[in-house]
Design a protein around this motif. Structure first.
Motif, PDB file in Angstrom:
ATOM      1  N   ASP A  47       0.815  -1.219   0.000  1.00 38.15           N
ATOM      2  CA  ASP A  47       0.000   0.000   0.000  1.00 38.15           C
ATOM      3  C   ASP A  47       0.851   1.273   0.000  1.00 38.15           C
ATOM      4  OD1 ASP A  47       0.926   0.083   2.600  1.00 38.15           O
ATOM      5  OD2 ASP A  47      -1.054   0.014   3.527  1.00 38.15           O
ATOM      6  N   ASN A  48       2.157   1.134  -0.143  1.00 38.80           N
ATOM      7  CA  ASN A  48       3.109   2.248  -0.174  1.00 38.80           C
ATOM      8  C   ASN A  48       3.122   3.087   1.099  1.00 38.80           C
ATOM      9  OD1 ASN A  48       4.243   1.724  -2.680  1.00 38.80           O
ATOM     10  ND2 ASN A  48       2.539   2.711  -3.734  1.00 38.80           N
ATOM     11  N   LYS A  49       2.776   2.482   2.224  1.00 41.85           N
ATOM     12  CA  LYS A  49       2.787   3.183   3.514  1.00 41.85           C
ATOM     13  C   LYS A  49       3.611   2.403   4.528  1.00 41.85           C
ATOM     14  CE  LYS A  49      -1.822   5.133   2.901  1.00 41.85           C
ATOM     15  NZ  LYS A  49      -3.171   5.183   3.451  1.00 41.85           N
ATOM     16  N   VAL A  50       4.191   3.139   5.473  1.00 42.48           N
ATOM     17  CA  VAL A  50       4.897   2.499   6.581  1.00 42.48           C
ATOM     18  C   VAL A  50       4.107   2.637   7.871  1.00 42.48           C
ATOM     19  CG1 VAL A  50       7.187   2.786   5.582  1.00 42.48           C
ATOM     20  CG2 VAL A  50       6.266   4.554   7.101  1.00 42.48           C
ATOM     21  N   HIS A  51       2.961   3.279   7.806  1.00 42.15           N
ATOM     22  CA  HIS A  51       2.151   3.473   8.996  1.00 42.15           C
ATOM     23  C   HIS A  51       0.766   2.891   8.774  1.00 42.15           C
ATOM     24  CE1 HIS A  51      -0.025   6.682   6.938  1.00 42.15           C
ATOM     25  NE2 HIS A  51       1.175   7.138   6.554  1.00 42.15           N
ATOM     26  N   GLY A  52       0.023   2.734   9.866  1.00 41.96           N
ATOM     27  CA  GLY A  52      -1.327   2.218   9.766  1.00 41.96           C
ATOM     28  C   GLY A  52      -1.803   1.689  11.106  1.00 41.96           C
ATOM     29  N   ASN A  53      -2.856   0.919  11.081  1.00 39.88           N
ATOM     30  CA  ASN A  53      -3.423   0.333  12.291  1.00 39.88           C
ATOM     31  C   ASN A  53      -3.655  -1.147  11.999  1.00 39.88           C
ATOM     32  OD1 ASN A  53      -4.616  -0.196  14.713  1.00 39.88           O
ATOM     33  ND2 ASN A  53      -6.406   1.070  14.386  1.00 39.88           N
ATOM     34  N   ILE A  54      -2.568  -1.895  12.041  1.00 35.37           N
ATOM     35  CA  ILE A  54      -2.615  -3.309  11.704  1.00 35.37           C
ATOM     36  C   ILE A  54      -1.985  -4.104  12.828  1.00 35.37           C
ATOM     37  CG2 ILE A  54      -1.829  -5.074  10.065  1.00 35.37           C
ATOM     38  CD1 ILE A  54      -1.726  -2.835   7.937  1.00 35.37           C
ATOM     39  N   ASP A  55      -2.687  -5.144  13.285  1.00 30.93           N
ATOM     40  CA  ASP A  55      -2.139  -6.082  14.253  1.00 30.93           C
ATOM     41  C   ASP A  55      -1.466  -7.216  13.487  1.00 30.93           C
ATOM     42  OD1 ASP A  55      -3.144  -4.656  16.423  1.00 30.93           O
ATOM     43  OD2 ASP A  55      -5.047  -5.726  16.370  1.00 30.93           O
ATOM     44  N   GLY A  56      -0.600  -7.925  14.149  1.00 30.65           N
ATOM     45  CA  GLY A  56       0.057  -9.059  13.512  1.00 30.65           C
ATOM     46  C   GLY A  56       1.452  -9.248  14.064  1.00 30.65           C
ATOM     47  N   GLU A  57       2.245 -10.024  13.342  1.00 26.98           N
ATOM     48  CA  GLU A  57       3.617 -10.292  13.756  1.00 26.98           C
ATOM     49  C   GLU A  57       4.339  -8.961  13.970  1.00 26.98           C
ATOM     50  OE1 GLU A  57       7.056 -10.201  12.673  1.00 26.98           O
ATOM     51  OE2 GLU A  57       7.417 -11.461  14.408  1.00 26.98           O
ATOM     52  N   LEU A  58       5.002  -8.835  15.115  1.00 22.61           N
ATOM     53  CA  LEU A  58       5.521  -7.535  15.555  1.00 22.61           C
ATOM     54  C   LEU A  58       6.445  -6.844  14.563  1.00 22.61           C
ATOM     55  CD1 LEU A  58       6.202  -8.195  19.337  1.00 22.61           C
ATOM     56  CD2 LEU A  58       4.263  -7.029  18.279  1.00 22.61           C
ATOM     57  N   LYS A  59       7.349  -7.563  13.940  1.00 18.22           N
ATOM     58  CA  LYS A  59       8.339  -6.919  13.079  1.00 18.22           C
ATOM     59  C   LYS A  59       7.953  -6.855  11.613  1.00 18.22           C
ATOM     60  CE  LYS A  59      12.231  -8.106  16.007  1.00 18.22           C
ATOM     61  NZ  LYS A  59      13.498  -8.823  16.079  1.00 18.22           N
ATOM     62  N   THR A  60       7.011  -7.668  11.162  1.00 21.14           N
ATOM     63  CA  THR A  60       6.720  -7.699   9.730  1.00 21.14           C
ATOM     64  C   THR A  60       5.311  -7.273   9.371  1.00 21.14           C
ATOM     65  OG1 THR A  60       6.116 -10.039   9.827  1.00 21.14           O
ATOM     66  CG2 THR A  60       8.418  -9.509   9.297  1.00 21.14           C
ATOM     67  N   GLU A  61       4.363  -7.347  10.289  1.00 17.89           N
ATOM     68  CA  GLU A  61       2.976  -7.024   9.970  1.00 17.89           C
ATOM     69  C   GLU A  61       2.405  -5.862  10.772  1.00 17.89           C
ATOM     70  OE1 GLU A  61       1.541 -11.492   8.704  1.00 17.89           O
ATOM     71  OE2 GLU A  61       1.151 -10.808  10.727  1.00 17.89           O
ATOM     72  N   ALA A  62       2.709  -5.807  12.061  1.00 16.73           N
ATOM     73  CA  ALA A  62       2.120  -4.783  12.933  1.00 16.73           C
ATOM     74  C   ALA A  62       2.520  -3.385  12.462  1.00 16.73           C
ATOM     75  CB  ALA A  62       2.564  -4.988  14.368  1.00 16.73           C
ATOM     76  N   ARG A  63       1.549  -2.467  12.511  1.00 17.23           N
ATOM     77  CA  ARG A  63       1.811  -1.085  12.117  1.00 17.23           C
ATOM     78  C   ARG A  63       1.226  -0.122  13.146  1.00 17.23           C
ATOM     79  NH1 ARG A  63       1.109  -0.163   5.870  1.00 17.23           N
ATOM     80  NH2 ARG A  63       2.160  -2.004   5.100  1.00 17.23           N
ATOM     81  N   PHE A  64       1.925   0.986  13.313  1.00 20.31           N
ATOM     82  CA  PHE A  64       1.492   2.081  14.164  1.00 20.31           C
ATOM     83  C   PHE A  64       1.426   3.337  13.305  1.00 20.31           C
ATOM     84  CE2 PHE A  64       3.973  -0.841  16.782  1.00 20.31           C
ATOM     85  CZ  PHE A  64       3.086  -1.118  17.792  1.00 20.31           C
ATOM     86  N   ASP A  65       0.780   4.360  13.837  1.00 19.68           N
ATOM     87  CA  ASP A  65       0.764   5.661  13.168  1.00 19.68           C
ATOM     88  C   ASP A  65       1.107   6.717  14.202  1.00 19.68           C
ATOM     89  OD1 ASP A  65       0.436   7.836  11.538  1.00 19.68           O
ATOM     90  OD2 ASP A  65      -1.535   7.239  10.786  1.00 19.68           O
ATOM     91  N   ASN A  66       2.374   7.066  14.266  1.00 19.20           N
ATOM     92  CA  ASN A  66       2.912   8.027  15.231  1.00 19.20           C
ATOM     93  C   ASN A  66       2.797   7.545  16.677  1.00 19.20           C
ATOM     94  OD1 ASN A  66       3.873  10.541  13.790  1.00 19.20           O
ATOM     95  ND2 ASN A  66       1.877  10.215  12.847  1.00 19.20           N
ATOM     96  N   PRO A  67       3.423   6.418  17.009  1.00 23.14           N
ATOM     97  CA  PRO A  67       3.424   5.993  18.411  1.00 23.14           C
ATOM     98  C   PRO A  67       4.186   7.020  19.240  1.00 23.14           C
ATOM     99  CG  PRO A  67       5.037   4.714  17.185  1.00 23.14           C
ATOM    100  CD  PRO A  67       4.273   5.558  16.192  1.00 23.14           C
ATOM    101  N   CYS A  68       3.593   7.453  20.354  1.00 28.18           N
ATOM    102  CA  CYS A  68       4.200   8.570  21.081  1.00 28.18           C
ATOM    103  C   CYS A  68       4.394   8.313  22.571  1.00 28.18           C
ATOM    104  CB  CYS A  68       3.380   9.833  20.862  1.00 28.18           C
ATOM    105  SG  CYS A  68       1.692   9.717  21.461  1.00 28.18           S
ATOM    106  N   GLY A  69       4.053   7.134  23.047  1.00 25.56           N
ATOM    107  CA  GLY A  69       4.260   6.820  24.454  1.00 25.56           C
ATOM    108  C   GLY A  69       4.205   5.330  24.661  1.00 25.56           C
ATOM    109  N   ILE A  70       4.968   4.867  25.651  1.00 24.47           N
ATOM    110  CA  ILE A  70       4.979   3.437  25.928  1.00 24.47           C
ATOM    111  C   ILE A  70       5.114   3.216  27.438  1.00 24.47           C
ATOM    112  CG2 ILE A  70       7.464   3.245  25.550  1.00 24.47           C
ATOM    113  CD1 ILE A  70       6.875   0.458  24.280  1.00 24.47           C
ATOM    114  N   ALA A  71       4.390   2.230  27.937  1.00 28.21           N
ATOM    115  CA  ALA A  71       4.462   1.850  29.348  1.00 28.21           C
ATOM    116  C   ALA A  71       4.457   0.328  29.417  1.00 28.21           C
ATOM    117  CB  ALA A  71       3.273   2.413  30.125  1.00 28.21           C
TER     118      ALA A  71
END
Length: 83
Positions: A35-59
């Motif tokens: 889809d020519n994007k590196v961001h999105g809202n996709i769950d899946g395998e952490l390194k190859t499928e999962a996508r975020f869109d501007n992750p800005c905090g982690i706990a």
């Protein structure tokens, strides 16, 4: 000693930094796919499928071994459970 996890908003991913200074991708694609994007809202395998869109905090909840990621542009809190 603990590993550190940081959000990289521009690359839409989470990096892991070990106490000895090794940096590696923990979650998020960080590369363009069909889809020519590196961001999105996709769950899946952490390194190859999962996508975020501007992750800005982690706990991390040590009791449940769960990461909580503030995913800004997806207007959500995402979770990653360590098994």
């Amino acid at each position: 000693m603990y590993d550190y996890y940081i959000c990289d908003r521009g690359n839409h991913c989470i990096f892991k930094i070990t106490p000895d200074g090794n940096v590696s991708l923990f979650a998020g694609r960080g590369s363009v796919s069909s889809d020519n994007k590196v961001h999105g809202n996709i769950d899946g395998e952490l390194k190859t499928e999962a996508r975020f869109d501007n992750p800005c905090g982690i706990a991390y909840d040590e009791e449940t071994q769960t990461f909580y990621i503030a995913d800004k542009e997806n207007h959500s809190i995402r979770t990653i459970s360590i098994e």
